[in-house]
Design a protein around this motif. Structure first.
Motif, short mmCIF file in Angstrom:
data_model
loop_
_atom_site.label_atom_id
_atom_site.label_comp_id
_atom_site.label_asym_id
_atom_site.label_seq_id
_atom_site.Cartn_x
_atom_site.Cartn_y
_atom_site.Cartn_z
N UNK A 21 68.15 5.83 41.85
CA UNK A 21 68.10 5.48 40.71
C UNK A 21 66.41 5.35 40.18
N UNK A 22 66.35 6.02 39.10
CA UNK A 22 65.00 6.15 38.53
C UNK A 22 64.90 5.15 37.41
N UNK A 23 63.96 4.25 37.27
CA UNK A 23 63.67 3.23 36.06
C UNK A 23 62.49 3.87 35.27
N UNK A 24 62.64 3.78 34.08
CA UNK A 24 61.71 4.19 33.09
C UNK A 24 61.51 3.40 32.02
N UNK B 192 54.99 2.76 26.70
CA UNK B 192 53.69 2.96 27.20
C UNK B 192 53.19 1.92 28.40
N UNK B 193 53.70 0.78 28.58
CA UNK B 193 53.21 0.08 29.60
C UNK B 193 54.55 -0.73 30.21
N UNK B 194 54.76 -0.47 31.51
CA UNK B 194 55.97 -0.86 32.27
C UNK B 194 56.61 -2.24 31.79
N UNK B 195 55.56 -3.23 31.89
CA UNK B 195 55.62 -4.75 31.87
C UNK B 195 56.07 -5.18 30.31
N UNK B 196 55.74 -4.25 29.27
CA UNK B 196 55.79 -4.75 27.94
C UNK B 196 56.93 -3.58 27.07
N UNK B 197 57.71 -3.17 27.71
CA UNK B 197 58.64 -2.22 27.23
C UNK B 197 59.59 -2.65 26.32
N UNK C 235 62.80 4.34 42.15
CA UNK C 235 61.59 5.26 41.68
C UNK C 235 61.37 4.57 40.16
N UNK C 236 60.08 4.35 39.88
CA UNK C 236 59.70 3.98 38.77
C UNK C 236 58.77 5.04 38.17
N UNK C 237 58.86 5.50 36.81
CA UNK C 237 58.09 6.50 36.11
C UNK C 237 57.37 5.58 35.24
N UNK D 33 53.84 9.53 34.80
CA UNK D 33 54.40 10.22 33.74
C UNK D 33 53.79 9.94 32.45
N UNK D 34 52.45 9.60 32.14
CA UNK D 34 51.73 9.25 31.03
C UNK D 34 51.91 10.12 30.02
N UNK D 35 52.09 11.55 30.41
CA UNK D 35 51.88 12.40 29.21
C UNK D 35 53.52 12.84 28.89
N UNK D 36 54.46 12.28 29.29
CA UNK D 36 55.87 12.44 28.77
C UNK D 36 56.00 11.82 27.56
N UNK D 37 56.61 12.79 26.38
CA UNK D 37 57.03 12.24 25.16
C UNK D 37 58.21 11.28 25.23
N UNK D 38 59.05 11.88 26.12
CA UNK D 38 60.47 11.16 26.21
C UNK D 38 60.82 10.96 27.68
N UNK D 39 61.93 9.99 27.43
CA UNK D 39 62.41 9.45 28.96
C UNK D 39 63.07 10.73 29.66
N UNK D 40 63.82 11.60 29.09
CA UNK D 40 64.43 12.77 29.60
C UNK D 40 63.30 13.77 30.12
N UNK D 41 62.21 13.73 29.20
CA UNK D 41 61.09 14.77 29.73
C UNK D 41 60.54 14.09 31.19
N UNK D 42 60.17 12.97 31.13
CA UNK D 42 59.76 12.24 32.20
C UNK D 42 60.62 12.67 33.61
#
Length: 123
Positions: A2-5, A19-24, A67-69, A91-100
């Motif tokens: 399981x991957x969390x994004x 942009x920031x895992x704790x403030x999404x 896994x966390x992206x 994965x800072x340059x990913x535009x979307x979840x799918x791209x990451x």
């Protein structure tokens, strides 16, 4: 696995990367097996007030994320993820979840290390 994004509303593979895992807005959770996406679901985010920056760490661990992206987080939560057995990848340059997710599956993301951390709070 399981991957969390961290994601923006409404979540899912087409959602913008948070942009920031704790403030999404929420987390998209993607199950990957044999290099393929098997299932996609979302989890609401949890506020920092309930346990500080470690609340989201424990929440994701409790929901089976391995896994966390991410693109931004402070040193304390990064250490927390390491302690609960969640590997974090940058994965800072990913535009979307799918791209990451695709970049992770393709082995194109590097482990999130101290040099990627911020001062906390999305700064």
């Amino acid at each position: 696995m399981l991957i969390g994004i961290p994601s923006t509303h409404p979540g899912g593979l087409e959602a913008a990367f948070g942009a920031h895992f704790g403030h999404c807005d929420l987390y998209t959770v993607v199950e990957v097996a044999d290099g393929q996406v098997k299932e996609v679901r979302t989890l609401p985010s949890v506020p920092h007030q309930q346990g500080g920056c470690m609340a989201p760490v424990q929440y994701l661990a409790d929901n089976g994320v391995k896994i966390l992206l991410a693109s931004g987080m402070g040193m304390r939560p990064l250490m927390g993820f390491n302690q609960v057995g969640i590997d974090v990848y940058y994965a800072g340059n990913a535009p979307t979840v799918g791209a990451a997710v695709e970049a992770f599956i393709a082995g194109q993301l590097q482990q999130f290390t101290q040099e990627f951390t911020c001062g906390g709070g999305g700064r």
